[in-house]
Write an enzyme that holds these catalytic residues in place. Sequence first.
Site, PDB file in Angstrom:
ATOM      1  N   HIS A   1       0.824  -1.207   0.000  1.00 26.67           N
ATOM      2  CA  HIS A   1       0.000   0.000   0.000  1.00 26.67           C
ATOM      3  C   HIS A   1       0.859   1.257   0.000  1.00 26.67           C
ATOM      4  CE1 HIS A   1       0.576  -0.536   4.380  1.00 26.67           C
ATOM      5  NE2 HIS A   1       0.234   0.745   4.537  1.00 26.67           N
TER       6      HIS A   1
ATOM      7  N   HIS B   1       0.788   5.473   1.251  1.00 29.17           N
ATOM      8  CA  HIS B   1       0.185   6.623   1.918  1.00 29.17           C
ATOM      9  C   HIS B   1       0.796   7.851   1.261  1.00 29.17           C
ATOM     10  CE1 HIS B   1      -1.740   4.290   5.006  1.00 29.17           C
ATOM     11  NE2 HIS B   1      -0.581   3.758   5.390  1.00 29.17           N
TER      12      HIS B   1
ATOM     13  N   TYR C   1      11.796   4.023   0.693  1.00 23.26           N
ATOM     14  CA  TYR C   1      10.701   4.365  -0.217  1.00 23.26           C
ATOM     15  C   TYR C   1       9.788   5.426   0.392  1.00 23.26           C
ATOM     16  CZ  TYR C   1      12.468  -0.165  -1.656  1.00 23.26           C
ATOM     17  OH  TYR C   1      13.286  -1.203  -1.995  1.00 23.26           O
TER      18      TYR C   1
END
Length: 162
Positions: free
Chosen positions: A59, A61, A139
Amino acid sequence: MPRYIRSKRFGGTFFFTVTLRDRHSSVLVDHVDFLRECVRHVKSKRPFDIIAWVVLPDHIHAIWRLPEGDNAFSLRWQLIKMLFTKKLKERMHDKESVWQGRFWEHEIKSGDDLRAHIHYCYLNPVKHGYVLSTRDWPYSSFHRDVKLGLFDIHWNGLLELP
């Protein structure tokens, strides 16, 4: 069941959670170069500012600020997801999108709200047990913000006393 209604605010700042269909996949970090390329491409066609961003295996954000008079964040996510899926198909010959159909968004309403969501982004890899310190997760826009002097490299969400 309540119907989810997206914000219609123009030029707003928004926090997003965008998730893969397979929550055990690591395709986002395995192919982070594709993701970065897709985001750059979409930003070049439909500009937005990245306030914070963290990519985890399954996922993302992100906090974006849209230009004044623009509220098309859904279109931007659609384009990023489509381009990423297309690049994966070329590489992996997969036939289906890897993404969940929807994403979650929250309109940022104040400076405290923004700060809390930036911290949430940067602490997420620690929360999930991928690293012990925010600085160790590659990342993330955290490293950009350290270079800009917005965060100390040793920041890890600890309360700073005056």
